[in-house]
Design a protein around this motif. Structure first.
Motif, PDB file in Angstrom:
ATOM      1  N   CYS A 261     -32.968  58.156 -92.297  1.00  0.00           N
ATOM      2  CA  CYS A 261     -31.611  57.956 -92.921  1.00  0.00           C
ATOM      3  C   CYS A 261     -31.021  58.822 -93.743  1.00  0.00           C
ATOM      4  O   CYS A 261     -31.839  59.217 -94.644  1.00  0.00           O
ATOM      5  CB  CYS A 261     -31.516  56.701 -93.246  1.00  0.00           C
ATOM      6  SG  CYS A 261     -29.941  56.019 -93.873  1.00  0.00           S
TER       7      CYS A 261
ATOM      8  N   TYR B 127     -29.094  58.390 -96.105  1.00  0.00           N
ATOM      9  CA  TYR B 127     -28.218  57.791 -97.376  1.00  0.00           C
ATOM     10  C   TYR B 127     -29.087  57.398 -98.444  1.00  0.00           C
ATOM     11  O   TYR B 127     -29.620  58.371 -99.322  1.00  0.00           O
ATOM     12  CB  TYR B 127     -27.596  56.674 -96.856  1.00  0.00           C
ATOM     13  CG  TYR B 127     -26.311  56.937 -96.143  1.00  0.00           C
ATOM     14  CD1 TYR B 127     -25.396  57.758 -96.224  1.00  0.00           C
ATOM     15  CD2 TYR B 127     -26.125  56.325 -94.621  1.00  0.00           C
ATOM     16  CE1 TYR B 127     -24.078  58.124 -95.475  1.00  0.00           C
ATOM     17  CE2 TYR B 127     -25.038  56.839 -93.806  1.00  0.00           C
ATOM     18  CZ  TYR B 127     -24.342  57.427 -94.313  1.00  0.00           C
ATOM     19  OH  TYR B 127     -23.226  58.016 -93.427  1.00  0.00           O
ATOM     20  N   CYS B 128     -29.518  56.301 -98.713  1.00  0.00           N
ATOM     21  CA  CYS B 128     -29.993  55.930 -99.943  1.00  0.00           C
ATOM     22  C   CYS B 128     -31.323  56.549-100.407  1.00  0.00           C
ATOM     23  O   CYS B 128     -32.168  57.405 -99.252  1.00  0.00           O
ATOM     24  CB  CYS B 128     -30.058  54.377-100.317  1.00  0.00           C
ATOM     25  SG  CYS B 128     -31.480  53.345 -99.960  1.00  0.00           S
TER      26      CYS B 128
ATOM     27  N   MET C  47     -34.358  55.111-100.610  1.00  0.00           N
ATOM     28  CA  MET C  47     -35.373  54.607 -99.663  1.00  0.00           C
ATOM     29  C   MET C  47     -35.983  55.654 -98.512  1.00  0.00           C
ATOM     30  O   MET C  47     -37.101  55.744 -98.228  1.00  0.00           O
ATOM     31  CB  MET C  47     -35.310  53.433 -99.154  1.00  0.00           C
ATOM     32  CG  MET C  47     -35.036  52.174 -99.951  1.00  0.00           C
ATOM     33  SD  MET C  47     -36.520  51.972-100.718  1.00  0.00           S
ATOM     34  CE  MET C  47     -37.368  51.031 -99.376  1.00  0.00           C
ATOM     35  N   GLN C  48     -34.910  56.265 -97.976  1.00  0.00           N
ATOM     36  CA  GLN C  48     -35.225  57.299 -96.951  1.00  0.00           C
ATOM     37  C   GLN C  48     -35.932  56.674 -95.725  1.00  0.00           C
ATOM     38  O   GLN C  48     -37.002  57.189 -95.291  1.00  0.00           O
ATOM     39  CB  GLN C  48     -35.752  58.435 -97.644  1.00  0.00           C
ATOM     40  CG  GLN C  48     -34.687  59.280 -98.213  1.00  0.00           C
ATOM     41  CD  GLN C  48     -33.649  60.072 -97.424  1.00  0.00           C
ATOM     42  OE1 GLN C  48     -33.923  60.870 -96.325  1.00  0.00           O
ATOM     43  NE2 GLN C  48     -32.475  59.532 -97.621  1.00  0.00           N
ATOM     44  N   CYS C  49     -35.463  55.692 -95.251  1.00  0.00           N
ATOM     45  CA  CYS C  49     -35.889  54.828 -93.992  1.00  0.00           C
ATOM     46  C   CYS C  49     -36.123  55.789 -92.872  1.00  0.00           C
ATOM     47  O   CYS C  49     -35.253  56.684 -92.520  1.00  0.00           O
ATOM     48  CB  CYS C  49     -35.163  53.606 -93.900  1.00  0.00           C
ATOM     49  SG  CYS C  49     -35.095  52.556 -95.136  1.00  0.00           S
TER      50      CYS C  49
ATOM     51  N   LEU D 109     -33.960  48.953 -91.137  1.00  0.00           N
ATOM     52  CA  LEU D 109     -32.823  49.800 -91.547  1.00  0.00           C
ATOM     53  C   LEU D 109     -31.645  48.924 -92.027  1.00  0.00           C
ATOM     54  O   LEU D 109     -31.549  47.720 -91.641  1.00  0.00           O
ATOM     55  CB  LEU D 109     -32.219  50.370 -90.483  1.00  0.00           C
ATOM     56  CG  LEU D 109     -32.968  51.659 -89.928  1.00  0.00           C
ATOM     57  CD1 LEU D 109     -32.379  52.354 -88.529  1.00  0.00           C
ATOM     58  CD2 LEU D 109     -33.198  52.818 -90.885  1.00  0.00           C
ATOM     59  N   CYS D 110     -30.695  49.527 -92.978  1.00  0.00           N
ATOM     60  CA  CYS D 110     -29.757  48.572 -93.189  1.00  0.00           C
ATOM     61  C   CYS D 110     -28.500  49.206 -92.448  1.00  0.00           C
ATOM     62  O   CYS D 110     -28.606  49.937 -91.452  1.00  0.00           O
ATOM     63  CB  CYS D 110     -29.582  48.572 -94.999  1.00  0.00           C
ATOM     64  SG  CYS D 110     -28.780  50.186 -95.440  1.00  0.00           S
TER      65      CYS D 110
ATOM     66  N   LYS E  36     -25.887  50.919 -93.168  1.00  0.00           N
ATOM     67  CA  LYS E  36     -25.674  52.334 -93.245  1.00  0.00           C
ATOM     68  C   LYS E  36     -26.725  53.098 -92.366  1.00  0.00           C
ATOM     69  O   LYS E  36     -26.305  53.895 -91.731  1.00  0.00           O
ATOM     70  CB  LYS E  36     -25.996  52.865 -94.657  1.00  0.00           C
ATOM     71  CG  LYS E  36     -24.768  52.346 -95.646  1.00  0.00           C
ATOM     72  CD  LYS E  36     -24.582  53.156 -96.875  1.00  0.00           C
ATOM     73  CE  LYS E  36     -25.649  52.877 -97.851  1.00  0.00           C
ATOM     74  NZ  LYS E  36     -25.543  51.458 -98.334  1.00  0.00           N
ATOM     75  N   GLY E  37     -28.056  52.659 -92.453  1.00  0.00           N
ATOM     76  CA  GLY E  37     -28.927  53.441 -91.355  1.00  0.00           C
ATOM     77  C   GLY E  37     -28.683  53.441 -90.261  1.00  0.00           C
ATOM     78  O   GLY E  37     -28.817  54.451 -89.434  1.00  0.00           O
TER      79      GLY E  37
ATOM     80  N   GLN F 200     -30.222  49.602-102.103  1.00  0.00           N
ATOM     81  CA  GLN F 200     -31.367  50.089-101.315  1.00  0.00           C
ATOM     82  C   GLN F 200     -32.082  48.716-100.564  1.00  0.00           C
ATOM     83  O   GLN F 200     -32.963  48.172-101.006  1.00  0.00           O
ATOM     84  CB  GLN F 200     -32.702  50.378-102.275  1.00  0.00           C
ATOM     85  CG  GLN F 200     -32.281  51.503-103.208  1.00  0.00           C
ATOM     86  CD  GLN F 200     -31.345  51.393-104.367  1.00  0.00           C
ATOM     87  OE1 GLN F 200     -31.386  50.491-104.786  1.00  0.00           O
ATOM     88  NE2 GLN F 200     -31.045  52.361-104.712  1.00  0.00           N
ATOM     89  N   PRO F 201     -31.269  48.271 -99.574  1.00  0.00           N
ATOM     90  CA  PRO F 201     -31.509  47.032 -98.906  1.00  0.00           C
ATOM     91  C   PRO F 201     -32.784  46.658 -98.422  1.00  0.00           C
ATOM     92  O   PRO F 201     -33.542  45.756 -98.362  1.00  0.00           O
ATOM     93  CB  PRO F 201     -30.413  46.796 -97.833  1.00  0.00           C
ATOM     94  CG  PRO F 201     -29.471  47.684 -98.222  1.00  0.00           C
ATOM     95  CD  PRO F 201     -30.047  48.972 -99.140  1.00  0.00           C
ATOM     96  N   THR F 202     -33.304  47.835 -97.891  1.00  0.00           N
ATOM     97  CA  THR F 202     -34.772  47.650 -97.128  1.00  0.00           C
ATOM     98  C   THR F 202     -35.901  47.581 -98.375  1.00  0.00           C
ATOM     99  O   THR F 202     -37.027  47.459 -97.872  1.00  0.00           O
ATOM    100  CB  THR F 202     -34.978  48.858 -96.281  1.00  0.00           C
ATOM    101  OG1 THR F 202     -34.960  50.204 -97.104  1.00  0.00           O
ATOM    102  CG2 THR F 202     -34.067  48.846 -95.271  1.00  0.00           C
TER     103      THR F 202
HETATM  104 FE1  SF4 Z   1     -30.519  54.269 -95.276  1.00  0.00          FE
HETATM  105 FE2  SF4 Z   1     -30.301  51.686 -95.608  1.00  0.00          FE
HETATM  106 FE3  SF4 Z   1     -32.622  52.536 -95.586  1.00  0.00          FE
HETATM  107 FE4  SF4 Z   1     -31.252  53.313 -97.520  1.00  0.00          FE
HETATM  108  S1  SF4 Z   1     -31.967  51.402 -96.958  1.00  0.00           S
HETATM  109  S2  SF4 Z   1     -32.151  54.738 -96.214  1.00  0.00           S
HETATM  110  S3  SF4 Z   1     -29.111  53.350 -96.823  1.00  0.00           S
HETATM  111  S4  SF4 Z   1     -31.136  52.397 -93.971  1.00  0.00           S
END
Ligand code: SF4
Length: 740
Positions: free
Chosen positions: A19, A21-22, A24-26, A54-55, A57-58, A195-197
């Motif tokens: 991902c 975005y944040c 965490m880089q899922c 994933l959240c 955004k992911g 950082q939801p995950t």
């Molecule tokens: Fe992307 Fe969400 Fe994972 Fe952050 S927590 S890397 S925004 S999927």
């Protein structure tokens, strides 16, 4: 308008990436969708950080990549004789654009010197691009003026970690140790939205009996899982922590052996906290004495414990001190360097960690080396093949770059992967400063708010159209593979920078076959530095699913947990700092009786350049929604369907609002992901921390008025702005932000 038909880099689906975005880089998996007409993203089970999660955004990370407004060719416009930019941008070939830009840069450097040119990077760029930008600024342009938007993000915690531990890595332990913690303090961090995950790690700790304490002016989604929520007014962070430390020292709950053998500065802390007994602090903060005692005793007595902080307390002119005080808490109680223990500053941006290690910061060379250290200059100059004496010295911080544009010292700016007109404080001043430039080059996916100041707008690569490495919030370096081939006729970001270097006469130092070759040079440049990547290769990162730095040799396994044996000061000890809490730059008065604070919402990322162009996310959060306390709503006689006008000493803006008793009564919260009239940074303070140069985003004195004040007296222009800002009823309901 662009019709994007991306070509997959491989046909063996799913294609793995991360991902964008944040921090965490899922891991994500990209495949053609069921209809065979588009693409879909699923969580990957292959990456150990947020396995299978994933959240929102992911899941929506493809939205901006395929957006029809993506830039596809270089665009340029010629300034009018009075310096103004015409509205219309015209298409050019890459050669035309790069030739023109290089020619103007040469002219400006000849007339005004190399420091008349500045570079502004970003914390979402790969390590390779962060490294290349730093080298480009110092070697090809010869300027000292480079900084990046991470200055607005991690600089206070980074400065504090250097002072306390002698080194800065966001988390000094891996995420999978969180469930081993028995006491967790989350201060100024809203992990559930940012950082939801990461939440499952906290929930796992809770399931195993951990006590969770949140400290925030708002009762956030994160604080819903807390056993104790401390609703603290912004700015009082060190006052509260001093009181926790007071209890711990007074009741002799500290780890005397750890403090004696592993730290310096106990007496300094003792002196600083003696005037902060909990009963006194209750009078300052309204936090009950008993709550302070319970948290102090609970954390100190717990077998293991972790403190995580983020921008809530760091984006203040006392942010370094606040972060240092939480480090004091970990150090005094011996909760660092062993399993289930540690301090972490939760990085926000995708590569907020790696982005601050490899040279796009004003005072830095690769590997977290100081640009003022003669040995570091000599070593890095050797890797680059230049004379150490030719490297410029330390520059200035991100916001100070705009002050130098305002004064006319900086005449040209190259922006890559950032939107500072939206993300900087006191945004009107930043915009006015940029309008004084003689040359502005913006590399981005879209025509951003910053691009409105651009002479040249160059299409950048999306995260799926390039490869590279990033370093997540834990300090884990990993490889992000390419999913799509670069668009036909396009240039990758590194090719743009190398193309400019070639035209500026430094071509032989900027010839790379690919991103991997840049990474190899980066690793060599970091050898012996604090953030040592020299044992890493793309192959190792792929096979071992990332490696934690420092990793100083090919045989080294990386360093998931730091400080087990020693800290990074010369004597191997950590430094405790006695903190004497200072005032914010602005305090309330009769004209500005409330405090404005800013932050994120779960559906958006940074200045919203990507997420505001993603339908699925915009449906959830179409506009910024201010949060105010019912007592304030009553005071300004807010009526149903009213919005509020928030006025600071720098500007004003109108926001939809939500009335909620979950926020501190003196505080107003507004998210910062929008530009133009919806930008909360029109209001924020540009006071800077004396060391980290972090602006005080989190505290601005404001007054709040209902909007419109009276229907009959609303000027036509204001009424039209109000209409533009008002969410459609359906959208407002979908966000859950409909005005209460
Ligand atoms: Fe992307 Fe969400 Fe994972 Fe952050 S927590 S890397 S925004 S999927």
């Amino acid at each position: 308008m662009l019709t994007l038909k991306p070509q997959p880099a491989d046909t063996r689906f799913p294609l793995r990436s991360h991902c964008c975005y944040c921090s965490m880089q899922c891991g994500i998996e990209v495949s053609p969708d069921a209809a065979g007409t588009g693409w879909e993203i699923k969580p990957s089970s292959d990456f150990p950080v947020a396995t299978g999660r994933l959240c929102q955004k992911g899941f929506n990370a493809m939205g901006h990549v395929l957006h029809p407004d993506r830039l596809s060719v270089p665009l340029g416009r010629e300034r009018k004789p009075d310096g103004h930019l015409p509205e219309r941008l015209n298409p050019f070939t890459w050669d035309e654009a790069l030739d023109e830009i290089a020619s103007k840069l040469k002219t400006l450097r000849k007339l005004h010197g190399p420091d008349s040119v500045a570079v502004f990077g970003g914390g979402s760029l790969t390590n390779e691009m962060s490294y290349l930008l730093g080298k480009f600024a110092r070697v090809a342009l010869g300027t000292r003026y480079i900084d990046y938007n991470g200055r607005y993000c991690m600089s206070s915690a980074a400065a504090a970690q250097h002072l306390a531990f002698g080194i800065d890595r966001g988390l000094n332990f891996p995420l999978d140790e969180i469930p081993r913690a028995k006491y967790i303090i989350l201060a100024g961090t809203n992990i559930a939205e940012c950082q939801p995950t990461m939440m499952p790690y906290l929930l796992a700790a809770k399931k195993q009996g951990a006590v969770i304490v949140t400290i925030d002016p708002r009762n956030t989604m994160t604080s819903k899982i807390a056993d104790i929520h401390i609703r603290l007014q912004p700015g009082f962070d060190s006052v509260l922590v001093n009181s926790l430390l007071h209890v711990i020292l007074e009741e002799k709950l500290y780890d005397a052996k750890f403090v004696e053998t592993r730290t310096n500065g106990l007496e300094e802390v003792r002196g600083a906290v003696k005037d902060f007994p909990p009963d006194v602090v209750e009078r300052y903060t309204g936090i009950p004495e008993e709550v302070i005692r319970v948290v102090a005793r609970g954390f100190a007595k717990a077998e293991t414990g972790i403190v995580l902080t983020a921008r809530g307390l760091e984006q203040q002119i006392n942010g370094v001190e606040h972060a240092l005080n939480y480090m004091n808490l970990c150090l005094l109680t011996g909760k660092i360097g062993r399993p289930g223990c540690g301090y972490g500053a939760v990085t926000g941006q995708a590569n907020g960690q790696g982005g601050r290690e490899h040279g796009q910061k004003a005072d830095q060379l690769p590997g977290y080396r100081s640009i003022e250290d003669p040995a570091a200059r000599e070593y890095v100059a050797g890797v680059w093949g230049v004379d150490p004496a030719s490297l410029p010295g330390k520059g200035v911080s991100a916001y100070e770059l705009f002050q130098k544009m305002e004064s006319g010292e900086i005449k040209a700016l190259i922006v890559l992967g950032s939107n500072p007109v939206v993300s900087s404080p006191n945004a009107n001043r930043v915009l006015a400063a940029m309008q004084k430039l003689e040359l502005c080059v913006v590399v981005d996916l879209f025509e951003t708010e910053t691009a409105a100041c651009a002479d040249w707008l160059l299409p950048g690569s999306s995260f799926l159209e390039t490869e590279g490495t990033l370093t997540n919030l834990e300090g884990r370096v990993f490889h992000r593979p390419r999913v799509f081939a670069k668009p036909p006729g396009g240039l990758e970001d590194y090719e743009i920078i190398c193309g400019l270097a070639e035209r500026l006469g430094a071509g032989e130092l900027f010839r790379y076959a690919d991103n991997e070759e840049i990474f190899r040079e980066l690793c060599l440049a970091t050898k012996g530095g604090k953030a040592d990547y020299s044992g890493m290769t793309y192959e190792r990162l792929q096979q071992e699913k990332g490696l934690f730095w420092p990793c100083p040799s090919p045989e080294h396994e990386g360093t998931p947990r730091m400080f087990g044996q020693s800290f990074h000061h010369p004597d191997g000890r950590a430094k405790l700092h006695g903190i004497r809490p200072g005032k914010p730059a602005e305090t309330t008065d009769s004209s500005y009786p409330y405090l404005l604070t800013t932050g994120r919402v779960g559906s958006h990322y940074l200045s919203g350049t990507q997420t505001r162009r993603t339908e699925g996310l915009m449906k959830k959060s179409p506009v910024p929604v201010a949060e105010i306390h019912p007592s304030l709503a009553e005071k300004i006689k807010l009526r149903p369907d009213d919005r509020i006008r928030v006025v600071s000493r720098r500007g004003n803006a109108v926001f939809a609002c939500k009335i909620t008793s979950e926020i501190h009564p003196t505080t107003i919260f507004v998210p910062f992901h929008w530009g133009g009239e919806q930008s909360v940074n029109l209001l924020t303070s540009d006071a800077l921390h004396p060391i980290s140069r972090m602006p005080e985003f989190k505290i601005a004195a404001v007054r709040v008025e209902r909007f419109p004040p009276e229907a009959a007296t609303v000027p036509a222009a204001a009424a039209s702005a109000a209409t533009a800002l008002k969410p459609a009823p359906a959208a407002a309901a979908a966000t859950g932000h409909a005005q209460s």
